[in-house]
Design a protein around this motif. Structure first.
Motif: not given
Length: 633
Positions: A280-281, A283-288, A323-326, A332-333
């Motif tokens: 998820s974001g 741990y990893l965050r894709p950007i331009k 994000p998910y409720p849990g 999630w980017p």
């Protein structure tokens, strides 16, 4: 090394003063010895023993020439020749020294790169990443994942499959991130600030052949995984731990095409969605990459030629799924790439639309053909079948969807015009050969008369029953009134009404043919009046009606015989010229007169169709092309 040192000690001061070349050789030799002793203090004899050997050879040769100068006193020309030989030998020795120094540096550099790679991969786990480094370096209270810069260079549109909603593009996928475990000090490795590591089997921990960790960015709406469609390559790593990974290959998304309703003048839009599949974001965050994340072309082989589709535009967008409720901290980017494909509409305009217009205009030409020519119907049918065949060919390039495209509307209206031209030709031919007094079918007339007679009989029966009931209710004697059964009375009334209905039709008009000399035709009308005298009894009325019908039939047969016997010669030729039919096609003059009237109706239909059909079709073409994206109107 010892040989070089001993050689330097044998040089006398007098020899150094008389020859400047010896001094130069001394400096070069000292430089070579210094490099060797500093860089390889313990490996001089094993690796680079050729350098001092060449140095000794050069110095020894120079000393031999200098010694010969001291002992020999030859003529000046000989002295000059020896000097030239000595200078040439000095130049050769200098070149050897320079080449040896370059080789030394190169060997040193290669060994440092290998040592660097070994040092970086010691205790390195390619299946994990120090997430705490990203969380600590984010600079915010909220923990964020590793920023992975993503950039795609679109090289060429390989194919676009509208039927299966898929696309295939040739791309260069580039990624950049920082791995603190791969950082080093260039000074510790003699200035080496860049190295390379092999990455195979795709991104993430699934790469069995990879040497370092890679992010698991994947195409979410995929037809084929990026690990299979992209080529395995090296990743470049700099001294600050920055990893740059570029891969060429194909990217195959499954598209939700938009804009297909304007086919074939459409610009299709497809969106690719790329993000981490397992992280998820947090741990990893894709950007331009570079603030844009996209580029087009970049080489002389990029682009399309003689292709149906071309890439007209690409935009990149960063999107964030909640994000998910849990896991409320883990959003999630993803990266959205909006692609626009421009279709080449000219082949469809030449091969289908123009052909369809020509076929419709060809179908309209049947309005100018005479009805008695059989090719008129053949032309109408051929035009309609050709329109249907063209529709089937174009439909094979489209998915069987519920949406209606531009070409479907155009084909439907063109097919309707072709069908109307066919129906118009059939109606004109029917009226041209019709000889009846009306277009109502005989079976319908009989059915209508039968139904009407049954209804009238039932009404009369109901009336008589009511009347008899009233007479009985008033106490009148009805013995004499009812001489027969009610069923017999109903049958007699029904027969009488049927005869009355058949005989009270308009009087028969029979027109005799014109004379051969062109005189006016004589008209003979026979009117049979019914005897409506109520004083006559039913039996007398029935006999008179039968006698009248027999006279009428014999007179009609006589007139038919006289009609076929009397028309001949120029009159028969005139009938052929005016009506387009032979006189033998008619049973009597009444049929000929009816046919002449219906031929006028057929001509009127053709006159209206010659103006109405082409005019409305041109208006339709102007509207449909004006609303399209062709720019023709």
């Amino acid at each position: 090394c010892r040989a070089t040192t001993q050689l330097k000690a044998t040089l006398t001061p007098k020899a150094r003063q008389r020859s400047g070349q010896v001094t130069k050789f001394k400096s070069l030799a000292s430089k070579g010895v210094r490099i060797i002793t500093q860089e390889f203090p313990n490996k001089c004899k094993m690796r680079l023993n050729a350098l001092p050997l060449l140095t000794c050879i050069a110095l020894g040769s120079s000393m031999a020439y200098d010694a010969g100068l001291d002992q020999r006193r030859g003529p000046p020309n000989r002295f000059q020749a020896q000097r030239m030989q000595r200078e040439s030998l000095g130049r050769r020795a200098e070149n050897v020294l320079h080449e040896s120094e370059s080789e030394t540096r190169r060997t040193l550099q290669e060994s440092k790169n290998a040592q660097l790679r070994r040092d970086l991969l010691v205790n390195y786990d390619r299946g994990s990443y120090p997430w705490e480094y990203a969380w600590n370096s984010s600079g915010t209270e909220k923990r964020e994942g590793v920023p992975v810069e993503l950039g795609i260079n679109f090289h060429k549109v390989y194919s676009v499959d509208v039927t299966n909603s898929a696309a295939d593009l040739v791309v260069w996928v580039r990624q950049r991130w920082v791995d603190p475990r791969l950082a080093w000090d260039p000074e510790s490795y003699d200035g080496v600030d860049k190295t390379w590591f092999w990455i195979g089997g795709g991104g993430g921990a699934a790469g069995e052949m990879s040497e370092i960790w890679t992010p698991d960015l994947e195409l979410w709406n995929l037809e084929e995984s990026l690990s299979r469609s992209l080529v395995d390559t090296h990743a470049q790593v700099t001294s600050d731990g920055e990893v740059y990974w570029s891969r060429p290959g194909h990217i195959k998304p499954v598209c939700k095409f938009d804009g297909l309703d304007e086919f074939p003048f459409d610009s299709l839009e497809c969106t690719m969605e790329i993000g981490s599949w397992g992280f998820s974001g947090l741990y990893l965050r894709p950007i331009k990459m570079g603030g844009e994340g996209v580029s087009i072309g970049g080489s002389d082989t990029a682009g399309e030629a003689y292709a149906e589709y071309s890439l007209s535009g690409v935009t990149c967008e960063e999107h964030l799924y909640p994000p998910y409720p849990g896991a409320p901290e883990e959003d999630w980017p993803v990266m959205f790439y909006h692609l626009t494909f421009k279709r080449a509409w000219q082949p469809y305009a030449r091969g289908y639309i123009t052909l369809q217009i020509i076929l419709n205009l060809a179908a309209f030409t049947c309005f100018w053909l005479p009805p008695h020519i059989g090719e008129r119907m053949s032309l109408s049918i051929t035009s309609m079948l050709a329109a249907v065949a063209s529709e089937l060919v174009v439909s094979s390039n489209l998915p069987p969807a519920s949406e209606v495209t531009w070409v479907a509307k155009f084909s439907l209206v063109s097919l309707v015009y072709a069908a109307l031209a066919l129906f118009e030709s059939a109606a004109v031919i029917y009226f041209y050969y019709h000889t009846g007094s009306s277009i109502t079918p005989k079976w319908f007339t009989k059915l209508k008369n039968k139904v009407s007679g049954d209804c009238n009989g039932m009404l009369n029966k109901v009336k008589e029953k009511r009347k008899s009931d009233q007479d009985n209710g008033n106490g009148e004697d009805d013995d004499d009134a009812s001489t027969g059964s009610p069923r017999d009375e109903f049958k007699e009334n029904e027969e009488a009404q049927t005869f009355q209905r058949g005989l009270k039709e308009p009087s028969s008009f029979v027109q005799s043919p014109a004379s051969m000399n062109g005189k006016e035709s004589q008209e003979t009308s026979v009117n049979f009046n019914l005897d409506d005298d109520e004083s006559m009894d039913d039996e007398s009325q029935l006999r008179n009606r039968r006698r009248t019908m027999m006279k009428r039939g014999s007179l009609q047969n006589h007139q038919d015989f006289s009609f076929h016997r009397r028309i001949s010669g120029s009159f028969r030729k005139g009938v052929k010229t005016i009506l387009g039919r032979d006189a033998d096609d008619f049973k009597n003059a009444e049929e000929m007169e009816n046919n002449l009237r219906w031929q006028k109706v057929a001509g009127s239909i053709d006159n209206i169709a010659r103006v109405l059909f082409p005019a409305t079709y041109v208006i339709f073409l102007a509207i449909v092309f004006g609303r399209s994206n062709t720019g023709l109107l």
